[in-house]
Scaffold this active site. Sequence first.
Site, short mmCIF file in Angstrom:
data_model
loop_
_atom_site.label_atom_id
_atom_site.label_comp_id
_atom_site.label_asym_id
_atom_site.label_seq_id
_atom_site.Cartn_x
_atom_site.Cartn_y
_atom_site.Cartn_z
N THR A 1 0.81 -1.21 0.00
CA THR A 1 0.00 0.00 0.00
C THR A 1 0.85 1.26 0.00
O THR A 1 0.32 2.37 -0.15
CB THR A 1 -0.94 0.03 1.22
OG1 THR A 1 -0.15 0.00 2.42
CG2 THR A 1 -1.90 -1.14 1.20
N GLY B 1 5.37 2.81 -0.31
CA GLY B 1 6.80 2.54 -0.42
C GLY B 1 7.18 1.59 -1.54
O GLY B 1 6.62 1.63 -2.65
N ILE B 2 8.14 0.73 -1.25
CA ILE B 2 8.65 -0.22 -2.24
C ILE B 2 7.54 -1.14 -2.72
O ILE B 2 7.46 -1.46 -3.91
CB ILE B 2 9.81 -1.04 -1.65
CG1 ILE B 2 11.02 -0.14 -1.36
CG2 ILE B 2 10.20 -2.18 -2.57
CD1 ILE B 2 12.10 -0.81 -0.53
N ARG C 1 -2.50 -3.65 5.66
CA ARG C 1 -3.48 -3.58 6.74
C ARG C 1 -4.45 -2.43 6.58
O ARG C 1 -5.55 -2.46 7.13
CB ARG C 1 -2.75 -3.47 8.08
CG ARG C 1 -2.01 -4.74 8.47
CD ARG C 1 -1.25 -4.56 9.76
NE ARG C 1 -0.21 -3.54 9.64
CZ ARG C 1 0.57 -3.13 10.64
NH1 ARG C 1 0.42 -3.65 11.83
NH2 ARG C 1 1.49 -2.21 10.44
N ASN D 1 7.16 -8.61 1.03
CA ASN D 1 7.74 -7.27 1.11
C ASN D 1 7.48 -6.57 2.44
O ASN D 1 8.26 -5.70 2.84
CB ASN D 1 7.18 -6.42 -0.04
CG ASN D 1 7.53 -4.95 0.09
OD1 ASN D 1 8.65 -4.55 -0.17
ND2 ASN D 1 6.57 -4.15 0.52
N TYR E 1 15.84 -6.09 14.06
CA TYR E 1 15.71 -6.00 12.61
C TYR E 1 16.80 -6.80 11.92
O TYR E 1 16.54 -7.59 11.01
CB TYR E 1 15.77 -4.53 12.19
CG TYR E 1 15.56 -4.30 10.72
CD1 TYR E 1 14.30 -4.37 10.14
CD2 TYR E 1 16.64 -3.97 9.89
CE1 TYR E 1 14.11 -4.14 8.78
CE2 TYR E 1 16.47 -3.74 8.53
CZ TYR E 1 15.20 -3.82 7.99
OH TYR E 1 15.01 -3.60 6.64
N ILE F 1 16.81 2.91 1.50
CA ILE F 1 15.93 3.39 0.44
C ILE F 1 15.02 4.49 1.00
O ILE F 1 14.55 4.39 2.14
CB ILE F 1 15.06 2.24 -0.11
CG1 ILE F 1 15.92 0.99 -0.40
CG2 ILE F 1 14.30 2.69 -1.35
CD1 ILE F 1 16.99 1.18 -1.43
#
Length: 259
Positions: free
Chosen positions: A15, A17-18, A38, A91, A157, A192
């Site tokens: 929905t 960004g990348i 979401r 993603n 992360y 990015i």
Amino acid sequence: MNRLENKVALISGSTKGIGRTSAELFASEGARVVVCGRDEEEGRSVAASINESFPGRAAFCRLDVTSRESWEKAIAFAVETFGELNILINNAGTSYREDLSQITDATWDQTIATNQTGVFYGMQLGIAAIAKNGKPGAIVSTASVDGIVGDSEFFAYCATKAAVQAMTRCAALYCGEKGYDIRVNAVAPGYILTPMAEEDARQNGQTIEDYCREFASHHPIGRMGKPVEIAEAYLYLASDASSFTTGTTLVTDGGYTIK
């Protein structure tokens, strides 16, 4: 060039960004795309925008990647809407700027649930759905340079992104052993310029301009990456152009990891 003509692709976290850029690119290359995320309002808007340019090539399905049931519904939606599933892009992701002393159980659990368990569900259920077609297919997951070189400020992360690379290798082997014509690969982006970068800047008390200047200096190419540059890497691994490539991580990082 229609590199994905007659393919059906489900893209998690698409929905913004990348992910959104990838959904738009895939549709422009002939794919029918299930936009997932979401935020239902935002997702339907993305699908509608794609359909304005490429009628009938996009549909939205709400997906919480931390939920197996939500994954099952999204994959069933893809098959019901477009007839089959050929490509799945893992993603969706989340990140917290916390070192080992700062990370809490809550942020650890959320990072693992989104970045690792979510990828596990996508791989397991996506491979099963694609295998039913008896056609070639592809799974592409998002790793990161932070899973290769590490960063003390992003403990959880980094842990999840290193795991994605190991999971990719294992899933690729599994598909080969089962005789499935399904390739499983990952992309490891550098930094990015996306909404996630803006949130990271906020967590670090920086303006996005200061953030970009700082992280541009970490990339030998001299800048941060653009969402379309990662979307193109996804496209390569999802298309027949990479038909002899499986179990690998395509590092797309402006030279970040070669220093």
